[in-house]
Design an enzyme around this catalytic site. Structure first.
Site, PDB file in Angstrom:
ATOM      1  N   ILE A 156       0.843  -1.205   0.000  1.00 15.17           N
ATOM      2  CA  ILE A 156       0.000   0.000   0.000  1.00 15.17           C
ATOM      3  C   ILE A 156       0.875   1.252   0.000  1.00 15.17           C
ATOM      4  O   ILE A 156       1.583   1.535   0.976  1.00 15.17           O
ATOM      5  CB  ILE A 156      -0.942   0.010   1.210  1.00 15.17           C
ATOM      6  CG1 ILE A 156      -1.773  -1.273   1.260  1.00 15.17           C
ATOM      7  CG2 ILE A 156      -1.821   1.246   1.162  1.00 15.17           C
ATOM      8  CD1 ILE A 156      -2.577  -1.561   0.006  1.00 15.17           C
ATOM      9  N   GLU A 359      -0.776  -0.194 -10.990  1.00 12.37           N
ATOM     10  CA  GLU A 359      -1.972   0.226 -11.741  1.00 12.37           C
ATOM     11  C   GLU A 359      -2.289  -0.730 -12.894  1.00 12.37           C
ATOM     12  O   GLU A 359      -2.804  -0.324 -13.929  1.00 12.37           O
ATOM     13  CB  GLU A 359      -1.814   1.662 -12.275  1.00 12.37           C
ATOM     14  CG  GLU A 359      -1.358   2.685 -11.267  1.00 12.37           C
ATOM     15  CD  GLU A 359      -2.266   2.788 -10.049  1.00 12.37           C
ATOM     16  OE1 GLU A 359      -3.410   2.316 -10.124  1.00 12.37           O
ATOM     17  OE2 GLU A 359      -1.821   3.336  -9.034  1.00 12.37           O
ATOM     18  N   THR A 361      -0.641  -4.696 -14.402  1.00 13.57           N
ATOM     19  CA  THR A 361       0.600  -5.161 -15.017  1.00 13.57           C
ATOM     20  C   THR A 361       0.544  -5.048 -16.537  1.00 13.57           C
ATOM     21  O   THR A 361      -0.527  -4.938 -17.141  1.00 13.57           O
ATOM     22  CB  THR A 361       0.873  -6.629 -14.648  1.00 13.57           C
ATOM     23  OG1 THR A 361      -0.156  -7.447 -15.229  1.00 13.57           O
ATOM     24  CG2 THR A 361       0.896  -6.828 -13.142  1.00 13.57           C
TER      25      THR A 361
END
Length: 387
Positions: A156, A359, A361
């Site tokens: 995160i 965002e 692969t």
């Protein structure tokens, strides 16, 4: 490309380039080495009005158009990918709250995030759940007037330093979003350090051990977490990343071409050697093509085009793979200097590889774009047919 920009967009681009050179570039190396962004820089971003810029002015934003937002992301990507990632995360969370949150949630968080007072984290990925976002395993259950969260999130961005977390969990079997404050009992944060790239993005592992939050912490409706809240935010992150890759490629091109002009071997500057020229030519062409593809995505988004999401997917796919190649060539041009511990292109090379993972692969984008290709109309407006 500038001929396709309005005067206002040109001014916005120039003003942020100036800000990035003055305030962001000097902090890039420290962010990478110390693995954290300075709070002073975060506050400068807020006070300069570069956080939550997509929001209306009443909520601390600028109501910036998509093309201008992309140009801003390019300059951040050129100078420091960690700053670009920070701004994208703040925008993803603030935009989700503005679009789907309650009035109370908006009043509590939006201006604090846009000013840099509060750091926000987008909490979706789990140890066993990455691209398959619908399969999150973190659970949320109703207990009286509270929601109780249980599960683990990982990788995160800014989780280590965040003040508020936009968390996605299964609530009554439905993908749902919640806002969780840092000091909530049962929430535990563990820093993740020593990563390949984006080291200044303060990644964290977030554990929820019967973490109790008010039911009013829900963002949107039960079941709206992925289809509405997350998807909108992820599109912002993907768009920012695409433009950030353009900036990264531009930075590598500038470093490599400057070095090639000054470095002499065999009695001449290496920019005179054809194989070096070939690398520089590919770098220039790749950066330029990526910028144009991102511009096209921004123009489609500003026009409200139905294929805006796929245009952004295509831009991110092309720009991230291009940035990876350009960064590798920049290291090659600089040779031993390119792999040195104080080399900026070494940092850019490490960051570039991460761009192909975050965002969505590269392989996920290929699969999605491959499917979309069967439905793309001919640019002239008629459906393409096999010859």
């Amino acid at each position: 490309m500038t001929s396709r920009l309005t005067d206002q967009q040109k001014q916005t681009w120039a003003s942020f380039r100036e800000f990035a050179d003055e305030f962001i570039a000097p902090e890039a190396r420290a962010a990478d080495e110390q693995q954290v962004l300075s709070r002073d820089l975060i506050k400068k971003l807020g006070s300069a009005g570069w956080l939550s810029v997509l929001l209306p002015e009443e909520w601390g934003g600028r109501a910036l158009d998509w093309v201008s937002y992309g140009l801003m992301a390019e300059e951040m990507g050129r100078t420091c990918q960690n700053v670009r990632n920070f701004v994208a995360c703040a925008d993803m969370v603030s935009h989700a709250i503005w679009k789907w949150g309650t009035q109370e949630q908006k009043d509590r968080w939006l201006k604090r995030i846009s000013s840099g007072e509060a750091v926000a984290a987008f909490v979706l990925t789990e140890p066993k759940v990455g691209s398959d976002a619908k399969s999150v395993q973190t659970e949320a259950r109703l207990d009286g007037s509270d929601i109780v969260l249980r599960g683990v999130k990982k990788w995160i961005s800014f989780g280590e330093i965040a003040d508020v977390f936009l968390v996605f969990a299964q609530y009554e079997g439905r993908h749902t979003a919640f806002l969780v404050e840092r000091e909530t009992p049962g929430l535990r944060v563990e820093a993740l350090q020593g990563l390949l790239g984006l080291r200044g993005s303060s990644l964290g592992e977030i554990s929820f051990d019967d973490c109790r939050i008010p039911a009013s912490s829900m963002v949107g409706q039960p079941g709206s977490g992925l289809v509405f809240v997350a998807s909108t935010a992820l599109d912002i992150g993907r768009y920012s990343t695409a433009w950030g890759c353009v900036g990264l490629a531009q930075a590598c091109l500038e470093e490599a071409s400057a070095y090639a002009r000054g470095r002499e071997q065999y009695g001449t500057a290496i920019i005179g050697h054809q194989l070096v020229q070939r690398m520089l030519a590919d770098m220039l062409t790749g950066a330029t093509a990526s910028r144009l593809m991102c511009l096209e995505a921004g123009l489609v988004k500003d026009a409200g085009g139905m294929d805006a999401v796929n245009r952004t997917l295509m831009a991110k796919y092309f720009a991230s793979t291009t940035a990876n190649r350009v960064a590798a060539d920049a290291v090659q041009v600089l040779g031993a200097y390119g792999i040195g511990g104080d080399s900026s292109v070494a940092r850019l090379f490490r960051d570039a590889k991460v761009m192909e993972i975050i965002e969505g692969t590269t392989q996920l984008h290929q699969a999605m774009l491959g499917t979309w290709s069967a439905h793309v109309p001919h640019p002239a407006g008629t459906s393409a047919r096999p010859l």
